[in-house]
Design an enzyme around this catalytic site. Structure first.
Site, PDB file in Angstrom:
ATOM      1  N   CYS A 290       0.801  -1.240   0.000  1.00 40.25           N
ATOM      2  CA  CYS A 290       0.000   0.000   0.000  1.00 40.25           C
ATOM      3  C   CYS A 290       0.828   1.281   0.000  1.00 40.25           C
ATOM      4  O   CYS A 290       0.724   2.092  -0.926  1.00 40.25           O
ATOM      5  CB  CYS A 290      -0.902   0.018   1.230  1.00 40.25           C
ATOM      6  SG  CYS A 290      -2.099  -1.302   1.218  1.00 40.25           S
TER       7      CYS A 290
HETATM    8  N1  LIG Z   1      -2.786  -6.048   1.718  1.00 40.01           N
HETATM    9  C1  LIG Z   1      -3.269  -5.055   2.404  1.00 40.01           C
HETATM   10  O1  LIG Z   1      -2.969  -4.943   3.581  1.00 40.01           O
HETATM   11  C2  LIG Z   1      -4.196  -4.023   1.811  1.00 40.01           C
HETATM   12  C3  LIG Z   1      -4.769  -3.096   2.682  1.00 40.01           C
HETATM   13  C4  LIG Z   1      -5.659  -2.172   2.168  1.00 40.01           C
HETATM   14  C5  LIG Z   1      -5.965  -2.175   0.810  1.00 40.01           C
HETATM   15  N2  LIG Z   1      -5.389  -3.071  -0.031  1.00 40.01           N
HETATM   16  C6  LIG Z   1      -5.796  -3.029  -1.433  1.00 40.01           C
HETATM   17  O2  LIG Z   1      -6.630  -4.150  -1.693  1.00 40.01           O
HETATM   18  C7  LIG Z   1      -6.427  -4.595  -3.042  1.00 40.01           C
HETATM   19  C8  LIG Z   1      -6.040  -6.066  -3.031  1.00 40.01           C
HETATM   20  O3  LIG Z   1      -4.812  -6.191  -2.331  1.00 40.01           O
HETATM   21  P1  LIG Z   1      -4.335  -7.555  -1.724  1.00 40.01           P
HETATM   22  O4  LIG Z   1      -3.267  -7.209  -0.759  1.00 40.01           O
HETATM   23  O5  LIG Z   1      -5.479  -8.374  -1.251  1.00 40.01           O
HETATM   24  O6  LIG Z   1      -3.713  -8.232  -3.037  1.00 40.01           O
HETATM   25  P2  LIG Z   1      -3.353  -9.777  -3.263  1.00 40.01           P
HETATM   26  O7  LIG Z   1      -2.382  -9.810  -4.368  1.00 40.01           O
HETATM   27  O8  LIG Z   1      -3.045 -10.430  -1.968  1.00 40.01           O
HETATM   28  O9  LIG Z   1      -4.742 -10.410  -3.740  1.00 40.01           O
HETATM   29  C9  LIG Z   1      -5.329 -10.128  -4.960  1.00 40.01           C
HETATM   30  C10 LIG Z   1      -5.969 -11.407  -5.445  1.00 40.01           C
HETATM   31  O10 LIG Z   1      -6.674 -11.098  -6.639  1.00 40.01           O
HETATM   32  C11 LIG Z   1      -6.506 -12.167  -7.538  1.00 40.01           C
HETATM   33  N3  LIG Z   1      -6.789 -11.661  -8.875  1.00 40.01           N
HETATM   34  C12 LIG Z   1      -5.993 -10.986  -9.729  1.00 40.01           C
HETATM   35  N4  LIG Z   1      -6.674 -10.674 -10.854  1.00 40.01           N
HETATM   36  C13 LIG Z   1      -7.925 -11.156 -10.702  1.00 40.01           C
HETATM   37  C14 LIG Z   1      -9.072 -11.144 -11.493  1.00 40.01           C
HETATM   38  N5  LIG Z   1      -9.083 -10.558 -12.695  1.00 40.01           N
HETATM   39  N6  LIG Z   1     -10.186 -11.758 -11.025  1.00 40.01           N
HETATM   40  C15 LIG Z   1     -10.171 -12.348  -9.804  1.00 40.01           C
HETATM   41  N7  LIG Z   1      -9.113 -12.391  -8.993  1.00 40.01           N
HETATM   42  C16 LIG Z   1      -7.997 -11.797  -9.434  1.00 40.01           C
HETATM   43  C17 LIG Z   1      -5.092 -12.627  -7.321  1.00 40.01           C
HETATM   44  O11 LIG Z   1      -4.887 -13.953  -7.752  1.00 40.01           O
HETATM   45  C18 LIG Z   1      -4.989 -12.505  -5.790  1.00 40.01           C
HETATM   46  O12 LIG Z   1      -5.363 -13.693  -5.139  1.00 40.01           O
HETATM   47  C19 LIG Z   1      -5.365  -3.687  -3.624  1.00 40.01           C
HETATM   48  O13 LIG Z   1      -5.993  -2.620  -4.298  1.00 40.01           O
HETATM   49  C20 LIG Z   1      -4.662  -3.142  -2.407  1.00 40.01           C
HETATM   50  O14 LIG Z   1      -4.084  -1.874  -2.663  1.00 40.01           O
HETATM   51  C21 LIG Z   1      -4.512  -4.009   0.449  1.00 40.01           C
END
Ligand SMILES: NC(=O)c1ccc[n+]([C@@H]2O[C@H](COP(=O)([O-])OP(=O)(O)OC[C@H]3O[C@@H](n4cnc5c(N)ncnc54)[C@H](O)[C@@H]3O)[C@@H](O)[C@H]2O)c1
Length: 455
Positions: A290
């Site tokens: 992030c």
């Molecule tokens: N990790 C954190 O602590 C956090 C906190 C707040 C916000 N975010 C935001 O949340 C969002 C997701 O982050 P994350 O950390 O969970 O990422 P991540 O990479 O852990 O998870 C994303 C998932 O989406 C899947 N994916 C990719 N393309 C896809 C598609 N077209 N259809 C379905 N699934 C698909 C991937 O395989 C993966 O499992 C991002 O925008 C991030 O900025 C993350």
């Protein structure tokens, strides 16, 4: 201390007919919640809704994750198998890689990645791909909520257009909102259900439905804002705040170091002020999915309005340069011992971007390893949470590496240890005893001696 969330206001307006069925299903917790993207954010969210009594169907393009979940196994620390498995066994939480089933969900929560391109511009390709898949099966009465962090306008400019390509109209036939994830991996005090949820709809009916849905599952409540844009900007504001303050304290560290002042002593004293000061700790840079990424979504979008987000750019400059500062400190300390970096054995302690988590994303440890290898050092690493260093898109030239055990033999052979992540389970006193030089980027050691260099 977290502030009490405001009582969730509703617009009070009558819902359009297409929303009535969903509103009733939410009230009875019978609405099927579809979570798209079952990663660090999506999986705990799916778990939270399932534990609140909603039927949950998760989607991911990664078939391995879907299979693991089908077996009741977890790959995310804060969504443990002990909580997942009973819900999977009871048929209350399922996962699928079949996107033709997106229409089965009454509400679709999109949690897909939003990274930066190599040119540090927003890469919304995952959001677009997901929106197109959702548009293909979109039906009357469905609610879509974007959770991925992104620039203000993504939901009502980009996502709305993609979904309306289905022929359905937002606010009448289907509903669309934004609600940012505020997960803090590794934080034992706040899980998904304990963090108030900010919700903003593209229109009033969409906002009302999304508010009702989250309020039914999250005990910390909902903070309703007037629009999806305000909700998008809220999330970015939180992360810009962190990024800028991390840069500020890193700059102070470098200034005080020149002046012979210990930044940790100063911070310990400064935080005794009961008001007007919030502590941030210096470190080897910034990391995680992030903080090094999200602020640039805002500075990119600001340019469209002729505005420049200078604090964001400056924070980026300072934080990105920290690994170089750390390596410079090591170089100087080795030089004093008559050693070049070239040929020195350097162990990087901690690969994860922060304490006690297994998440290596954007960790400054990789940049430090890369710089050390470029200078000809013999590098190794230890991280109790990351046994094998994953391949990283931004550091394609790093060799394959495995975490080494901190045996007396290993520690006895290294010329220096660089503490990059202050994981709790490491015996730092022992490291200190067995290693001639420690470069400490986390303030693990507070004493002053020639074998310890704060960096
Ligand atoms: N990790 C954190 O602590 C956090 C906190 C707040 C916000 N975010 C935001 O949340 C969002 C997701 O982050 P994350 O950390 O969970 O990422 P991540 O990479 O852990 O998870 C994303 C998932 O989406 C899947 N994916 C990719 N393309 C896809 C598609 N077209 N259809 C379905 N699934 C698909 C991937 O395989 C993966 O499992 C991002 O925008 C991030 O900025 C993350």
């Amino acid at each position: 201390m977290a502030e009490t969330p405001s009582a969730a206001p509703t617009t009070g307006a009558a819902l359009p007919p297409a929303a009535a069925g969903l509103a009733a299903a939410i009230a009875k917790r019978r609405a099927t919640v579809g979570v798209v993207g079952l990663g660090y954010v999506g999986l705990p969210l799916a778990l939270t809704f399932a534990e609140a009594g909603f039927p949950v169907l998760g989607f991911d393009v990664d078939a391995a994750k879907v299979e693991q979940l089908g077996r009741g196994e977890s790959y995310v620390d804060h969504a443990p198998a002990a909580r997942l498995a009973p819900l999977v066994a009871a048929g209350k939480l399922a996962a699928s890689a079949d996107f033709d089933r997106l229409g089965e969900a009454d509400a679709l929560l999109l949690c897909v990645p939003t990274p930066l391109t190599p040119q540090r511009e927003p890469d919304v390709s995952y959001v677009v791909a997901t929106a197109r898949a959702a548009a293909a099966t979109l039906r009357r009465g469905q609610l879509v909520v974007l959770e991925s962090t992104t620039y203000p306008g993504t939901t009502d400019e980009l996502l709305r257009g993609e979904l309306e390509a289905s022929g359905l109209v937002c606010g009448q036939n289907f509903f669309l909102a934004y609600s940012p994830e505020r997960e803090d991996p590794g934080n034992a005090c706040y899980g998904t259900a304990d963090i108030p949820k900010v919700v903003g709809g593209v229109d009033a009916a969409s906002g009302d439905l999304a508010e009702a849905l989250y309020a039914a599952a999250l005990k910390a409540g909902v903070v309703r804002v007037s629009s999806a844009r305000a909700a998008e900007a809220t999330k970015l504001t939180e992360n810009v705040f962190r990024g800028v303050n991390i840069a500020l304290v890193n700059e102070l560290k470098m200034v005080y170091d020149r002046m012979g002042i210990d930044v940790w002593e100063v911070l310990d004293a400064a935080e005794t002020k009961p008001f007007g000061f919030m502590r941030f700790n210096p470190g080897p840079g910034w990391g995680g999915h992030c903080i090094p990424v999200d602020p640039f979504y805002l500075s990119w979008k600001a340019r469209e309005y002729g505005a420049s987000a200078r604090f964001i750019e400056l924070a980026g400059e300072i934080n990105v340069a920290m690994p170089q500062y750390v390596v410079g400190k090591l170089q100087g300390a080795l030089n004093e011992r008559g050693k070049p970096v070239k040929g020195s054995k350097v162990l990087v302690l901690g690969l994860a971007y922060k304490k006690d988590v297994a998440d290596p994303r954007e960790s400054p440890a990789f940049e430090i390893l890369d710089l050390l290898l470029g200078l000809g050092a013999e590098v190794s690493y230890h991280d109790p949470h990351i046994p094998v260093a994953p391949a990283m898109r931004s550091w394609p030239d790093l060799p394959e590496m495995r975490s080494v055990e901190l045996t007396a033999e290993v520690l006895g052979e290294v010329d220096a240890v660089v503490v990059v992540t202050d994981h709790s389970s490491v015996d730092y006193a022992r490291v200190r005893r067995l290693v001639p030089l420690v470069i400490d980027t986390r303030g693990v050691f507070r004493d002053h001696s020639s074998s310890l260099v704060p960096a």
